[in-house]
Structure formats: structure tokens, C-alpha cells
Design an enzyme around this catalytic site. Sequence first.
Site, PDB file in Angstrom:
ATOM      1  CB  SER A  21      41.325  31.821  43.629  1.00  0.00           C
ATOM      2  OG  SER A  21      42.115  32.998  42.965  1.00  0.00           O
ATOM      3  CG  ASN A  22      44.120  32.469  39.305  1.00  0.00           C
ATOM      4  OD1 ASN A  22      45.243  33.495  39.339  1.00  0.00           O
ATOM      5  ND2 ASN A  22      42.765  32.836  38.995  1.00  0.00           N
ATOM      6  CD  GLN A  23      50.511  29.080  41.935  1.00  0.00           C
ATOM      7  OE1 GLN A  23      51.778  30.078  42.880  1.00  0.00           O
ATOM      8  NE2 GLN A  23      51.096  27.956  42.173  1.00  0.00           N
ATOM      9  CB  SER A  24      46.555  35.911  39.461  1.00  0.00           C
ATOM     10  OG  SER A  24      47.219  37.368  39.065  1.00  0.00           O
ATOM     11  CB  ALA A  89      44.702  34.780  36.447  1.00  0.00           C
TER      12      ALA A  89
END
Length: 210
Positions: A21-24, A89
Site C-alpha cells: 500500500s502507500n502513505q495516503s 493514491a
Amino acid sequence: MRILITAGPTREAIDPVRYISNQSSGKMGYALAEAAEKAGHEVILVSGPVNLAPPAGVETIAVESSHEMFEAVRDRIGDSVDAAIFCAAVADYRPKNIAAEKIKKNSDSMTLEMEKTEDILGSARSVFGFKGTLVGFAAETHDLEKHAVEKMQRKGCDLLVANDVSRKDIGFDRDENEVRLFFADGRDERIPMQSKADLGVALIQKITEL
Ligand code: CTP
């Protein structure tokens, strides 16, 4: 207007208990949804997994993966949507194969083969035939203007909102943001640092004008 907004990160499964995943945080997309609802618009919010309460009065569709987000947008963007704002994102790549069982730690290294995800914003015009006002976001660390303008044209946007993510004080997982706007007619504008809530109001105003 009826406005569709994507928000938050996506999760791309590796096995039953792991994902990429990512930091959004989803804060910008939720601020846009709230501002649009308060301005009297009807809002459909397609959201990846976030720690935010669904905004009151907004139809919120919860998804996990980029593929689920793609399907949710595909299914709803034809419903008389006047403007679509792609703030999520979305992962650009996902594991090619999802292991059916938890992967065991039985070697010193592992290689994960990844494949491209569907470009949801990039599909709006070409695949979904969307004719309304199209707004994209871009997170860039370098050559912001060049990349932003190229992205806007390639994906058929009327407006592209660009974030400089090389700066630690704004953007991902922050309460404030400072952005640059690039319009399809060649105009560009700087929106000074402000809370994402205020920025949401300002952006909805600009999108309404478009
Ligand atoms: N986006 C999307 N679906 C994807 C990837 C991105 O809808 N699979 C949308 C985002 O919501 C955002 C914009 O496209 O509005 C951001 O594009 P980005 O991923 O930064 O552009 P790319 O064309 O993938 O270029 P880059 O090589 O910079 O990643």
C-alpha cells in the site's frame, strides 16, 4: 452537480494476510467530498481503506484494491456524473499472483513479480467515455510542472492538481497542503499553504467554475 471523488490508498494483496500500500491518509479526498456536499452538490465517494469517518450526506463506497476501485468508478461514472475528481493514491503495480496461503519464510530472499494496475483516471475518457469535467492529481518529487502538464494531457484532464511530495511539510498524511493547478487551457495557478479543509472548498469552487 453530481460529483464522483476517489480517495485514499489502495491495498494490493500478496497473500491472505499481507499487502502493498502507500502513505495516503485520504484526508484531501474526504475534504473535497465534504466541501462539495456543503456546497450543495451530490457526492459519490469511492474510498480506499482510511481511518476517517464517511462524511455526512455523502454516498461512500468502500473498496480495497485498485481493481475494486476501477470497477466501482466504472459502474458509477456513467450515472449522470458532471465532474470526477481522482484524488486516490492508486497503486501503479500489484503482485501478479496472490498466494492462496500465507507465504512461509523458508528462503533468505524473495522476489515478487508485479504487474501494472488499471489506470482509473486514464480510463475515464478512453474506456468509460466520460464527457464531464475531469480532475486529476499528481504527486511529484522533481520536474513538477513538466510531469504535471504531460499527465494532464495524456489522461484528458481539464484540471490537474499537483503536489510537491519532496517537501515533508505538505501532502501525504498532513493536515495542510500547498498545490499548483494546471488547466487544460494553459492557465496555471499556485494555491498557498492552507488546511486541506480550506483547500477542498477552494478546489470545489474552481471545479464548479470549469
Ligand atoms: N490514478 C488512477 N489509477 C491509477 C494510477 C493513478 O486513477 N492506477 C490517478 C490518481 O488518482 C491521480 C493520477 O492518476 O489522479 C496520478 O497519476 P500518477 O499515478 O501519478 O501518474 P502515472 O501516469 O502513473 O505516472 P507516474 O509514472 O508519475 O506514476
